[in-house]
Motif scaffolding. Structure first.
Motif, PDB file in Angstrom:
ATOM      1  N   THR A 184       0.830  -1.209   0.000  1.00 64.17           N
ATOM      2  CA  THR A 184       0.000   0.000   0.000  1.00 64.17           C
ATOM      3  C   THR A 184       0.860   1.253   0.000  1.00 64.17           C
ATOM      4  O   THR A 184       0.614   2.195  -0.772  1.00 64.17           O
ATOM      5  N   SER A 185       1.876   1.295   0.852  1.00 62.26           N
ATOM      6  CA  SER A 185       2.758   2.460   0.908  1.00 62.26           C
ATOM      7  C   SER A 185       3.501   2.648  -0.410  1.00 62.26           C
ATOM      8  O   SER A 185       3.619   3.771  -0.915  1.00 62.26           O
ATOM      9  N   CYS A 188       1.157   4.127  -3.044  1.00 59.76           N
ATOM     10  CA  CYS A 188       0.854   5.533  -2.771  1.00 59.76           C
ATOM     11  C   CYS A 188       2.080   6.417  -3.012  1.00 59.76           C
ATOM     12  O   CYS A 188       1.962   7.522  -3.567  1.00 59.76           O
ATOM     13  N   ILE A 192       2.271   9.511  -5.702  1.00 58.28           N
ATOM     14  CA  ILE A 192       2.635  10.875  -5.294  1.00 58.28           C
ATOM     15  C   ILE A 192       3.839  11.355  -6.097  1.00 58.28           C
ATOM     16  O   ILE A 192       3.858  12.470  -6.624  1.00 58.28           O
ATOM     17  N   CYS A 219      -3.228   4.415 -10.260  1.00 56.15           N
ATOM     18  CA  CYS A 219      -4.570   4.502  -9.678  1.00 56.15           C
ATOM     19  C   CYS A 219      -5.143   3.110  -9.455  1.00 56.15           C
ATOM     20  O   CYS A 219      -5.778   2.840  -8.421  1.00 56.15           O
ATOM     21  N   ILE A 222      -3.467   1.569  -6.373  1.00 49.61           N
ATOM     22  CA  ILE A 222      -4.033   2.078  -5.123  1.00 49.61           C
ATOM     23  C   ILE A 222      -5.403   1.451  -4.884  1.00 49.61           C
ATOM     24  O   ILE A 222      -5.783   1.150  -3.751  1.00 49.61           O
ATOM     25  N   TYR A 229      -7.389   4.790   0.464  1.00 48.43           N
ATOM     26  CA  TYR A 229      -6.325   5.695   0.032  1.00 48.43           C
ATOM     27  C   TYR A 229      -6.611   6.369  -1.311  1.00 48.43           C
ATOM     28  O   TYR A 229      -5.787   7.157  -1.783  1.00 48.43           O
ATOM     29  N   LEU A 232      -6.180  10.154  -2.333  1.00 52.40           N
ATOM     30  CA  LEU A 232      -4.961  10.738  -2.882  1.00 52.40           C
ATOM     31  C   LEU A 232      -5.130  11.107  -4.348  1.00 52.40           C
ATOM     32  O   LEU A 232      -4.345  11.898  -4.891  1.00 52.40           O
ATOM     33  N   SER A 365      -3.335  15.571   1.548  1.00 55.47           N
ATOM     34  CA  SER A 365      -2.709  14.708   2.551  1.00 55.47           C
ATOM     35  C   SER A 365      -3.574  14.596   3.803  1.00 55.47           C
ATOM     36  O   SER A 365      -3.823  13.495   4.316  1.00 55.47           O
ATOM     37  N   ALA A 368      -6.920  12.697   3.099  1.00 49.86           N
ATOM     38  CA  ALA A 368      -6.694  11.256   2.974  1.00 49.86           C
ATOM     39  C   ALA A 368      -6.417  10.633   4.340  1.00 49.86           C
ATOM     40  O   ALA A 368      -6.905   9.537   4.647  1.00 49.86           O
ATOM     41  N   PRO A 398       1.455   6.047   4.234  1.00 51.36           N
ATOM     42  CA  PRO A 398       1.312   6.396   2.817  1.00 51.36           C
ATOM     43  C   PRO A 398       0.847   7.823   2.548  1.00 51.36           C
ATOM     44  O   PRO A 398       1.036   8.320   1.441  1.00 51.36           O
ATOM     45  N   THR A 399       0.220   8.493   3.516  1.00 47.89           N
ATOM     46  CA  THR A 399      -0.419   9.781   3.242  1.00 47.89           C
ATOM     47  C   THR A 399       0.367  10.987   3.737  1.00 47.89           C
ATOM     48  O   THR A 399       0.333  12.048   3.105  1.00 47.89           O
TER      49      THR A 399
END
Length: 608
Positions: A184-185, A188, A192, A219, A222, A229, A232, A365, A368, A398-399
């Motif tokens: 997940t991280s 994201c 970003i 996309c 995510i 998430y 984002l 940020s 999210a 992640p955010t």
């Protein structure tokens, strides 16, 4: 001429090395929900992509995945036994199966690398269990750091800030265990990084088809990651409409809508046979009905909880150990903010981002992050209870980089000061990871945990999976004394305490605490008035001087000779005996239970 490695790359490689070592030394099952993720991974390896797919809503899995989990131990004991030759060589017994309802119901894409490794390790190579788990952890680590590496390449500025965030202790812990957070991280971060790279390009430059396909693909990633998430995606508003053709804009919108559809579609598919389904422990319908009974209370409790729990969120985001066991050295929570602030200030002032761009980055940020808190709170909401909000700060990994990227390079610093601050950031990060690693070692490989290093007394046993509030009790009265024998693992003992569950109302009697050694010699004795005993807490006696050594046998005895025959004192027990080094006796008879108790030793010194 050979190209020199940059300091940025060097620090990243050190982070990879530290994480690879963590993969080895964090005990299997010590990570958050790690055993449930392994159940899911093994199911995916066997081409079962829907969680809990059997008719009775369970997943048939290998018994060893649960029985060998560190989290399922009864006591927080040193994990050195995981490195014995017998433990490392023990195979996966796929014939010993059981059905469980796994809580890990995420998209199978998250665990695909680990599932491939599991298939090869255990079906093809027939490796022992723990080496197979190690290889799977390394596979997850590779996914995370590939995401970090390419994000660093794409970011137009704030690379040091991002690296400090990516190497936070909590991020390293999560990516070093079997978890959905690494994937997940990474997804994201990449989104970003590529979006910001695209946003700072000249406004008259069209965004090519390849770049749009990459953004749309991120996309989708995510959407396949942990839910929530997709907010984002708001970052894409930084890209002007005129940079797209009709075709490329359509492609991007397809990616956005597909990512959102995958998130909600998978939730609809996976929740009915999970703990979120009807009648489950976190029934989504029941929670919605509870919220709709008083939506104002829900929102008020949500916002109150956020502010009341800010400190807990901070600690969980910076670094804790799995299931909040052990103790993270306090220096971690001092050194890490220093590293992050120094990295933010070290960024040279640049006009790459406009003020409006920075503001929008911060808004996206925070929105999210608030959405992630909201989702978790929805699942755990209880009217007026705010303490359910202040956990799982690791979900912010992640955010929050987007927030710190928004403020990096905002202030002007002289060149020499900027270079000095960069070294401060590197040094403070090194101190952070060093202290966190020390606490990790103390938590998982010493008897007394961080008390060993902090100069405090040691309290044992450290219970796991014990709810003392619901514990049954045995009665201490004039006709029935209670005793519990134990062996000291920390050296000389200086005090003993037991869990008091109930007291007779209005009694003026006393309870006698007595401790004898292995030779039945009295070590300490104290009569305590019932009025001084705290119900639901521990009470006991302190020795006149510490007694015994590592391996010494003691017995704590509780009697109440001066109580009326109709009155009793309830002391907490475990209904099934777990403490193998001692016995619980009631009225002289051994029973198959344990007294819930603690003994304390003076600080044992390093290595104990």
């Amino acid at each position: 001429m050979r190209k020199r490695i940059s300091w940025l790359t060097a620090v990243l490689l050190v982070g990879v090395l530290v994480s690879a070592v963590y993969c080895i030394f964090i005990p299997y099952g010590a990570g958050f929900d790690e055993e449930t993720h392994l159940v899911r991974i093994w199911d995916i390896a066997n081409l079962n992509f829907s969680p809990n797919h059997s008719q009775n809503g369970v997943t048939v899995t290998v018994k060893d995945f649960l029985s060998r989990s560190y989290q399922r131990r009864d006591f927080q004991s040193p994990a050195t036994d995981m490195f014995t030759s017998d433990s490392l060589a023990k195979p996966v017994d796929v014939q010993q199966a059981l059905g469980v309802q796994t809580r890990s119901i995420y998209s199978p894409a998250i665990f695909l690398p680990e599932a491939i490794v599991a298939k090869i390790a255990w079906r093809v190579l027939a490796l022992p269990m723990l080496p197979g788990v190690l290889l799977m952890r390394w596979a997850g680590l590779l996914v995370y750091f590939l995401g970090v590496y390419f994000t660093l390449r794409w970011l137009p500025m704030g690379k040091w800030v991002f690296l400090i965030l990516a190497l936070a202790p909590m991020a390293l812990f999560q990516t070093s265990t079997l978890s959905a957070d690494g994937f997940t991280s990474a997804a994201c971060f990449l989104f970003i990084g590529l979006t910001l790279k695209t946003a700072v390009e000249p406004v008259e430059t069209p965004i090519g088809t390849g770049r749009v396909l990459a953004l749309a693909g991120l996309c989708l990633l995510i959407g396949l990651a942990k839910p929530g998430y997709f907010l984002l995606f708001g970052l894409l508003f930084l890209l002007p409409r005129r940079r797209f053709t009709a075709k490329t804009l359509l492609v991007l919108w397809v990616g956005i809508l597909a990512g959102i559809a995958i998130t909600f579609g998978w939730m609809i598919l996976s929740t009915p046979k999970s703990h979120f389904g009807e009648g489950g422990s976190q029934d989504l319908g029941r929670q919605l009905r509870l919220i709709m009974e008083n939506p104002f209370n829900f929102l008020l409790t949500y916002f109150r909880g956020i502010f009341a729990s800010a400190g807990n969120y901070f600690k969980d985001w910076v670094g804790v150990y799995g299931y909040w066991v052990g103790e993270v050295p306090v220096g971690v929570y001092i050194a890490y903010p220093i590293a992050l602030i120094a990295a933010v200030l070290a960024e040279p002032r640049q006009k790459i981002f406009t003020g409006r761009t920075r503001l929008w980055m911060a808004v996206v940020s925070l929105l999210a992050t608030a959405a992630i808190i909201f989702l978790y709170f929805y699942l755990h909401y209880s009217p007026d209870v705010t303490d359910t909000v202040g956990r799982q700060g690791r979900y912010f990994t992640p955010t929050l980089p987007l927030l710190f990227l928004a403020i990096s390079g905002w202030l002007a610093m002289p060149h020499k000061a900027s270079l000095a601050l960069r070294w401060v950031a590197i040094g403070a990060l090194g101190v952070t990871v060093g202290l966190y690693s020390l606490g990790l070692y103390a938590s998982y490989y010493t008897e007394c945990g961080y008390s060993t290093f902090a100069g405090r007394s040691c309290q044992l046993p450290i219970y796991k999976n014990l709810e003392k509030g619901d514990a049954p009790e045995v009665k201490v009265n004039a006709a029935s004394a209670v005793s519990q024998s134990f062996v000291s693992h920390c050296g000389a003992v200086e005090s003993v305490s037991v869990l008091i569950k109930s007291l007779p109302a209005g009694s003026s009697g006393t309870i006698r605490f007595t401790v004898v050694d292995g030779a039945e010699k009295e070590v300490a004795r104290q009569d305590v008035p019932l009025s001084a005993l705290p119900v639901g807490e521990y009470a006991g006696l302190t020795f006149p001087k510490p007694a015994g050594e590592v391996g010494s046998l003691f017995t704590v005895q509780l009697s109440a000779a001066d109580l009326p025959a109709s009155e009793s004192i309830g002391v907490g027990i475990r209904p099934v005996r777990k403490y193998s080094e001692g016995h619980l006796r009631v009225a002289g008879e051994i029973i198959g239970s344990d007294l819930i108790f603690h003994y304390n030793c003076p600080n044992p010194g390093l290595g104990k």
